[in-house]
Design a protein around this motif. Sequence first.
Motif, mmCIF file in Angstrom:
data_model
loop_
_atom_site.group_PDB
_atom_site.id
_atom_site.type_symbol
_atom_site.label_atom_id
_atom_site.label_comp_id
_atom_site.label_asym_id
_atom_site.label_seq_id
_atom_site.Cartn_x
_atom_site.Cartn_y
_atom_site.Cartn_z
ATOM 1 N N TYR A 130 35.649 47.847 44.903
ATOM 2 C CA TYR A 130 34.524 47.107 44.320
ATOM 3 C C TYR A 130 34.487 47.323 42.810
ATOM 4 C CZ TYR A 130 29.696 45.868 43.218
ATOM 5 O OH TYR A 130 28.577 45.325 42.651
ATOM 6 N N VAL A 131 34.639 48.567 42.380
ATOM 7 C CA VAL A 131 34.610 48.869 40.950
ATOM 8 C C VAL A 131 35.809 48.210 40.256
ATOM 9 C CG1 VAL A 131 34.820 50.728 39.235
ATOM 10 C CG2 VAL A 131 33.260 50.985 41.179
ATOM 11 N N ASN A 132 36.975 48.284 40.870
ATOM 12 C CA ASN A 132 38.156 47.631 40.281
ATOM 13 C C ASN A 132 37.960 46.128 40.147
ATOM 14 O OD1 ASN A 132 39.941 49.748 39.735
ATOM 15 N ND2 ASN A 132 40.558 49.885 41.873
ATOM 16 N N ALA A 133 37.266 45.534 41.112
ATOM 17 C CA ALA A 133 37.067 44.087 41.078
ATOM 18 C C ALA A 133 36.000 43.709 40.059
ATOM 19 C CB ALA A 133 36.690 43.574 42.465
ATOM 20 N N THR A 134 34.892 44.450 40.038
ATOM 21 C CA THR A 134 33.824 44.063 39.116
ATOM 22 C C THR A 134 34.197 44.400 37.670
ATOM 23 O OG1 THR A 134 32.704 46.121 39.698
ATOM 24 C CG2 THR A 134 31.900 44.121 40.757
ATOM 25 N N SER A 135 35.128 45.340 37.482
ATOM 26 C CA SER A 135 35.529 45.661 36.110
ATOM 27 C C SER A 135 36.672 44.767 35.637
ATOM 28 C CB SER A 135 35.971 47.121 36.019
ATOM 29 O OG SER A 135 37.207 47.277 36.691
ATOM 30 N N GLY A 136 37.158 43.896 36.537
ATOM 31 C CA GLY A 136 38.177 42.946 36.114
ATOM 32 C C GLY A 136 39.613 43.415 36.316
ATOM 33 N N ARG A 137 39.799 44.629 36.795
ATOM 34 C CA ARG A 137 41.187 45.077 37.050
ATOM 35 C C ARG A 137 41.801 44.307 38.204
ATOM 36 N NH1 ARG A 137 42.420 51.235 37.889
ATOM 37 N NH2 ARG A 137 44.433 50.344 38.439
ATOM 38 N N TYR A 138 40.978 44.018 39.198
ATOM 39 C CA TYR A 138 41.416 43.176 40.313
ATOM 40 C C TYR A 138 40.717 41.827 40.183
ATOM 41 C CZ TYR A 138 42.836 47.468 42.889
ATOM 42 O OH TYR A 138 43.407 48.642 43.296
ATOM 43 N N ALA A 139 41.389 40.765 40.651
ATOM 44 C CA ALA A 139 40.699 39.482 40.736
ATOM 45 C C ALA A 139 39.677 39.580 41.866
ATOM 46 C CB ALA A 139 41.710 38.383 41.038
ATOM 47 N N HIS A 140 38.478 39.065 41.631
ATOM 48 C CA HIS A 140 37.415 39.161 42.625
ATOM 49 C C HIS A 140 37.196 37.788 43.246
ATOM 50 C CE1 HIS A 140 33.318 41.274 43.564
ATOM 51 N NE2 HIS A 140 33.997 40.935 44.639
ATOM 52 N N ARG A 146 54.542 37.732 40.653
ATOM 53 C CA ARG A 146 54.226 38.856 39.782
ATOM 54 C C ARG A 146 53.280 39.767 40.528
ATOM 55 N NH1 ARG A 146 51.044 36.797 36.699
ATOM 56 N NH2 ARG A 146 51.674 34.636 36.822
ATOM 57 N N PHE A 147 53.223 41.027 40.083
ATOM 58 C CA PHE A 147 52.276 41.944 40.689
ATOM 59 C C PHE A 147 50.874 41.645 40.191
ATOM 60 C CE2 PHE A 147 49.851 45.936 39.965
ATOM 61 C CZ PHE A 147 49.515 46.173 41.287
ATOM 62 N N CYS A 148 49.930 41.563 41.115
ATOM 63 C CA CYS A 148 48.518 41.506 40.760
ATOM 64 C C CYS A 148 47.759 41.864 42.029
ATOM 65 C CB CYS A 148 48.115 40.122 40.255
ATOM 66 S SG CYS A 148 48.402 38.816 41.454
ATOM 67 N N VAL A 149 46.521 42.263 41.886
ATOM 68 C CA VAL A 149 45.737 42.623 43.067
ATOM 69 C C VAL A 149 44.497 41.750 43.111
ATOM 70 C CG1 VAL A 149 44.656 44.497 44.368
ATOM 71 C CG2 VAL A 149 46.480 45.015 42.742
ATOM 72 N N SER A 150 44.200 41.205 44.284
ATOM 73 C CA SER A 150 42.974 40.441 44.466
ATOM 74 C C SER A 150 42.143 41.094 45.550
ATOM 75 C CB SER A 150 43.274 39.013 44.926
ATOM 76 O OG SER A 150 44.214 38.413 44.066
ATOM 77 N N VAL A 201 46.772 41.657 48.327
ATOM 78 C CA VAL A 201 45.444 41.138 48.626
ATOM 79 C C VAL A 201 44.719 42.165 49.478
ATOM 80 C CG1 VAL A 201 44.121 39.275 49.702
ATOM 81 C CG2 VAL A 201 46.343 38.772 48.633
ATOM 82 N N LEU A 202 43.540 42.581 49.032
ATOM 83 C CA LEU A 202 42.719 43.492 49.815
ATOM 84 C C LEU A 202 41.548 42.679 50.353
ATOM 85 C CD1 LEU A 202 42.552 46.466 47.243
ATOM 86 C CD2 LEU A 202 44.337 45.964 48.934
ATOM 87 N N LEU A 219 45.259 32.556 45.387
ATOM 88 C CA LEU A 219 46.231 33.399 46.094
ATOM 89 C C LEU A 219 47.605 32.730 46.148
ATOM 90 C CD1 LEU A 219 44.055 34.785 49.048
ATOM 91 C CD2 LEU A 219 44.663 35.925 46.902
ATOM 92 N N ARG A 220 47.611 31.439 46.432
ATOM 93 C CA ARG A 220 48.896 30.718 46.476
ATOM 94 C C ARG A 220 49.605 30.786 45.134
ATOM 95 N NH1 ARG A 220 46.381 26.620 49.757
ATOM 96 N NH2 ARG A 220 45.822 25.611 47.812
#
Length: 717
Positions: A352-362, A204-208, A341-342, A196-197
Amino acid sequence: MHRVGVLLPLPLAGAYDYRMAQAARRGLLVTAPLGPRETLGVVWGDGEGRLDEAKLKQAVPLPGEPALPPSLCDFIDWVADYTLSPPGMVLAMALRSRQAFEPETMRTAYIRGDTAPKRMTPARQRVLEIASDGLARSCPDLAEEANVTPAVVRGLIDCGALSQTELPEFKPFAAPDPGFAPPALNTEQGLAAHVLRGNVAGRRFCVSLLDGVTGSGKTETYFEAVAEALRQGRQTLILLPEIALTVQFLDRFAARFGVRPAEWHSDLSQRERRHVFRAALSGEARVVVGARSALYLPFNELGLVIVDEEHEQAYKQEDGAIYHARDMAVVRARIAQCPAVLASATPSLESYVNATSGRYAHLKLSHRHGEAVLPQVRLVDMRQNRGEPGSFLSPALREALAVSLGAGEQAMLFLNRRGYAPLTLCEACGHKMICRNCSAWLVEHRYRKRLVCHHCGFETVLPAACPQCGGVATFAACGPGVERVAEEFRAVFPEARTAIASSDTLRGPAETQSAIRAMAKREIDVLIGTQIVAKGHHFPQLTLVGVVDADLGGSDGDLRARERTFQLLHQVAGRAGRAEKPGLVLIQTRNPEDAVMKALAGADRDAFYEQERKYREAAHAPPFGRLAAIILSGHDGDAVRGAGRVVAKAAPAARGVKVWGPTPAFYAVLRGQTRERLLLQAEKSVDVQAYLRSWLAAATVPKSVRVTVDVDPVSFF
Ligand code: ADP
Ligand code: ZN
């Protein structure tokens, strides 16, 4: 002369052309004449040029030429486009008043003056000593600090020993200190915090998705991202689903960063809101914690957006511009080019689907911090363990309560139903007490001696005789609400100290807050509550949680009903055993074989998620397909139903699109308004907004019928 498009904070179709004496950038605040009055507006872009130059009215910048940040303007456009709302209506959420752009009002304060008083007393001496540090204080503050009466202070003012000055109405927000009290993170937390840091520093934009079991330290972990944003000189926005959660949160934040953050929610006064708005715009507020509308604050240096308890349905705004604050938070971050960050222990299936499919960092936190272990969860089969008739606490639950209380520990009873009983029925004729404005049952609130509609707030007293058969004393309360559970509990455990916490707006959030505080301070033994007690709270001495009726809400029949039941009960269970002592959760159910119940008991969360994912995939439901609802409502029932048929007929034929309805909404009448719903189901590739626009343009609906569009609906009522 310059021609500009000015967006007004009103539900109009778009920006209007005005002329200005100067070139103006997007975001500049102006006053603009509209009919006979002047209104606040924002320069949105170039004018369209359709209106004759001579007819243009003049817009004038506000003094000091304040402007909304361009990224906020882009965000407003995006939300308006996505939700099919007039952009001015979305702008209205960001622009509350003109006064927010005027200098803050000042208040009178006093500092040490040049003259010495002729007569000195010990009281006067004390006041002057305090004032000699040079800080300005109000008269009451000086009196209090010196422990004298205000008259003593006034005497010193009159003789010139104190002199008058001015202070801003509110104290400025102090900067949180990233190094104030950093915790020693455990290995998992450290890894997640490192990622996260890095994201915050990378700008940059990204979602975790910070996916951690209850009590794993998600908050401590994302605080490290906040610390990094502070070091980088960036602002942070933290969204929480409920105001009730903010109090504990502000204190936790202060323990980590030395000062409280700015807070933003509907309980603030107009002046406080203006203060926070200004501070977000000027950058004085480095961190804002708030409800969903905080998304529209004018951050100039946004560097991090956090959505805590991201699965919460409370993030969905259901009136005005209908939007999902979690989804819009991601958009806000994308436009500001910063990470989002969610955080949740029970993510929404979408995340959950976004994270397990790799779109979001899990980022996973798999165990509780320190000594604490996850509670043991047991199902109590209510078909076999019923106890005496009319009782809602099974023998198994009563026994567990006795053990906990005997050991001097705390317990919580959870039932997601406010009031005493959800239904009042005449036992002689079967007449049900329903609301006169809504097709909904009236809920008995015995404590207030009222029958209340939870939809429109209508209240009445229980009639002396049944309005249908005239029977006297024939009414029976059916089913339990929290008040009834409390009544039974108190009869069985008269010694125990209890309090009810319910999200009942009718009783006010203050009472709920005081119940929660009493629980945290161990002033009560058992907290009995609705979903308000499920979320976020940390009660170290709480070892037993009893879920009175786990089957409530399973019958909603919408696609998220199971997911929601799981999330809610998992959250409730997560309140138990958060410190050294292990926790026990008893879940009373009539469906112990159900996958939701098994997931709760077996703790194999991901098996449940995978099953839900398959259901949704097979049904082309979100996130594998897209939904939008059109709701028609109005006082004239026939007009509404007629409009429903007209709208249904107007639906353009398109590949990958299905339209269902019209059907009466679940509550077919609410607040006196008849409601009909249509549901659009589309493949993921379909441009739903474009489809909806052409659809609505093709349907003519009478003025008396209101048309509401709900893109990505979460409520199907
Ligand atoms: P979650 O948000 O995942 O439910 P919290 O962040 O509330 O978990 O953490 C649960 C409890 O554990 C809190 O009291 C928190 O202060 C404590 N805690 C978590 N991580 C640490 C840590 N690294 N050091 C000290 N205390 C911690
Ligand atoms: Zn009603």
